[in-house]
Write a protein that holds these residues in place. Structure first.
Motif, PDB file in Angstrom:
ATOM      1  N   VAL A  80       9.778   5.888  -6.303  1.00 30.51           N
ATOM      2  CA  VAL A  80       9.026   4.491  -6.290  1.00 30.51           C
ATOM      3  C   VAL A  80       8.886   3.875  -7.656  1.00 30.51           C
ATOM      4  O   VAL A  80       8.256   4.707  -8.580  1.00 30.51           O
ATOM      5  CB  VAL A  80       7.732   4.932  -5.689  1.00 30.51           C
ATOM      6  N   GLU A  81       9.646   2.651  -7.585  1.00 25.39           N
ATOM      7  CA  GLU A  81       9.530   2.184  -9.272  1.00 25.39           C
ATOM      8  C   GLU A  81       9.020   0.836  -9.380  1.00 25.39           C
ATOM      9  O   GLU A  81       8.928   0.185 -10.314  1.00 25.39           O
ATOM     10  CB  GLU A  81      11.168   2.114  -9.760  1.00 25.39           C
ATOM     11  N   ALA A  82       8.558   0.184  -8.170  1.00 31.10           N
ATOM     12  CA  ALA A  82       7.620  -1.045  -8.172  1.00 31.10           C
ATOM     13  C   ALA A  82       6.732  -0.993  -7.257  1.00 31.10           C
ATOM     14  O   ALA A  82       7.162  -0.350  -6.006  1.00 31.10           O
ATOM     15  CB  ALA A  82       8.721  -2.001  -8.121  1.00 31.10           C
ATOM     16  N   LEU A  83       5.761  -1.675  -7.027  1.00 32.37           N
ATOM     17  CA  LEU A  83       4.729  -1.915  -6.026  1.00 32.37           C
ATOM     18  C   LEU A  83       4.472  -3.234  -5.694  1.00 32.37           C
ATOM     19  O   LEU A  83       4.154  -4.224  -6.660  1.00 32.37           O
ATOM     20  CB  LEU A  83       3.345  -1.101  -6.406  1.00 32.37           C
ATOM     21  N   GLY A  84       4.453  -3.629  -4.609  1.00 31.76           N
ATOM     22  CA  GLY A  84       4.203  -5.211  -4.093  1.00 31.76           C
ATOM     23  C   GLY A  84       2.532  -5.164  -4.118  1.00 31.76           C
ATOM     24  O   GLY A  84       1.940  -4.228  -4.339  1.00 31.76           O
ATOM     25  N   PRO A  85       2.238  -6.537  -3.905  1.00 32.66           N
ATOM     26  CA  PRO A  85       0.433  -6.446  -3.795  1.00 32.66           C
ATOM     27  C   PRO A  85       0.069  -5.803  -2.450  1.00 32.66           C
ATOM     28  O   PRO A  85       0.744  -5.832  -1.615  1.00 32.66           O
ATOM     29  CB  PRO A  85       0.671  -7.951  -3.517  1.00 32.66           C
ATOM     30  N   ASN A  86      -1.185  -5.162  -2.710  1.00 38.01           N
ATOM     31  CA  ASN A  86      -1.796  -4.554  -1.448  1.00 38.01           C
ATOM     32  C   ASN A  86      -1.141  -3.361  -0.910  1.00 38.01           C
ATOM     33  O   ASN A  86      -1.155  -3.036   0.229  1.00 38.01           O
ATOM     34  CB  ASN A  86      -1.819  -5.496  -0.387  1.00 38.01           C
ATOM     35  N   VAL A  87      -0.547  -2.778  -1.807  1.00 38.08           N
ATOM     36  CA  VAL A  87       0.037  -1.336  -1.568  1.00 38.08           C
ATOM     37  C   VAL A  87      -0.860  -0.376  -2.302  1.00 38.08           C
ATOM     38  O   VAL A  87      -0.820  -0.383  -3.509  1.00 38.08           O
ATOM     39  CB  VAL A  87       1.385  -1.310  -2.058  1.00 38.08           C
ATOM     40  N   ASP A  88      -1.298   0.705  -1.650  1.00 38.06           N
ATOM     41  CA  ASP A  88      -2.049   1.779  -2.215  1.00 38.06           C
ATOM     42  C   ASP A  88      -1.656   2.914  -1.464  1.00 38.06           C
ATOM     43  O   ASP A  88      -2.528   3.960  -1.783  1.00 38.06           O
ATOM     44  CB  ASP A  88      -3.607   1.311  -2.046  1.00 38.06           C
ATOM     45  N   THR A  89      -0.695   2.880  -0.747  1.00 34.56           N
ATOM     46  CA  THR A  89      -0.441   4.316  -0.027  1.00 34.56           C
ATOM     47  C   THR A  89       0.760   5.265  -0.672  1.00 34.56           C
ATOM     48  O   THR A  89       0.553   6.402  -0.623  1.00 34.56           O
ATOM     49  CB  THR A  89       0.164   4.134   1.379  1.00 34.56           C
ATOM     50  N   VAL A  90       1.365   4.635  -1.779  1.00 30.37           N
ATOM     51  CA  VAL A  90       2.139   5.406  -2.645  1.00 30.37           C
ATOM     52  C   VAL A  90       1.788   4.931  -3.932  1.00 30.37           C
ATOM     53  O   VAL A  90       1.182   3.818  -4.336  1.00 30.37           O
ATOM     54  CB  VAL A  90       3.512   5.213  -2.385  1.00 30.37           C
TER      55      VAL A  90
END
Length: 248
Positions: A80-90
């Protein structure tokens, strides 16, 4: 700029794309710049990509994709190299794998719904999970939800030496089942037996219906898994005991 924001920068990715259905010549390589992941998405940098027979069905159009051009591939592992808004599972830098639709695995990186990601333990290699996750999910479904396999059941598996067949054989044996399998050559029979198959039937040499009935003393199997269809399905119906089950 925060760590999360810094990972949102657009990223280059090489993709294998089809613009029309066809043979292998329809595959082309395209370099794209991925947008930042949208809400609920992550960006995954692939470390291993699964290749499946269903990819051929997608390429030829037997299984139509929602639109073209499209990137093939239904399973992979990566970081995983980037997270979008509202992502807290990874979390950033986490190893994950995924399988299933939408397609897009034939790429160096892709954006993916975060709820598709499965966190990987340290002792599971990327290449192993990328080549087995889809088959594992399918096997779990077939031996748990479609039919609740029990110790002592007798199972018939067609194409027992194939990618899915070998997983089915090992999983069913681990649950205490007796497993009969069909194969197309002595070499495949040897391979399947080395993975735990109890009885291999070379359907090119023998009538598999007669052999199954002989091996079960005329009773038939409790459960048959047929990934071939056509005449094989019709013949398989004759191999199953009364009130048994066939999964086609």
């Amino acid at each position: 700029m925060t760590e999360r924001e810094s990972f949102h920068a657009s990223s280059a990715a090489s993709q294998i794309v089809i613009s029309q259905y066809g043979d292998a010549a329809a595959l082309t390589t395209v370099d794209e710049t991925l947008p930042p992941p949208a809400a609920g998405e992550i960006r995954v940098r692939h470390t291993a990509i699964g290749v499946n027979y269903v990819d051929i069905y997608h390429r030829t159009g037997l299984y139509r994709l929602p639109s073209l051009p499209a990137v093939l591939g239904v399973e992979a592992a990566g970081i995983v190299e980037a997270l979008g808004p509202n992502v807290d599972t990874v979390r950033l830098g986490q190893r994950i794998a995924y399988a299933g639709l939408p397609t897009g695995g034939y790429a160096s990186a892709r954006n993916l719904p975060a709820d598709r990601a499965i966190a990987l333990p340290d002792d599971v290699p990327d290449d192993a999970v990328a080549s087995l996750l889809l088959r594992g999910i399918t096997t779990y479904m077939l031996l748990t939800y479609v039919y609740s396999l029990k110790a002592g059941d007798t199972v018939l598996v067609h194409a027992a030496a194939g990618g899915l067949g070998l997983v089915l054989v090992q999983w069913a044996k681990s649950m205490g089942a007796r497993v009969i399998g069909t194969v197309s050559s002595p070499a495949k029979a040897e391979l399947a037996i080395s993975h735990g198959l109890d009885h291999a039937i070379n359907y090119r040499d023998k009538d598999f219906v007669a052999e199954v009935m002989r091996l079960t003393d005329g009773e038939g199997v409790d459960y048959a898994i047929d990934g071939i269809g056509g005449k094989t399905l019709l013949d398989t119906l004759s191999c199953v005991r009364p009130y048994g089950m066939v999964a086609n």
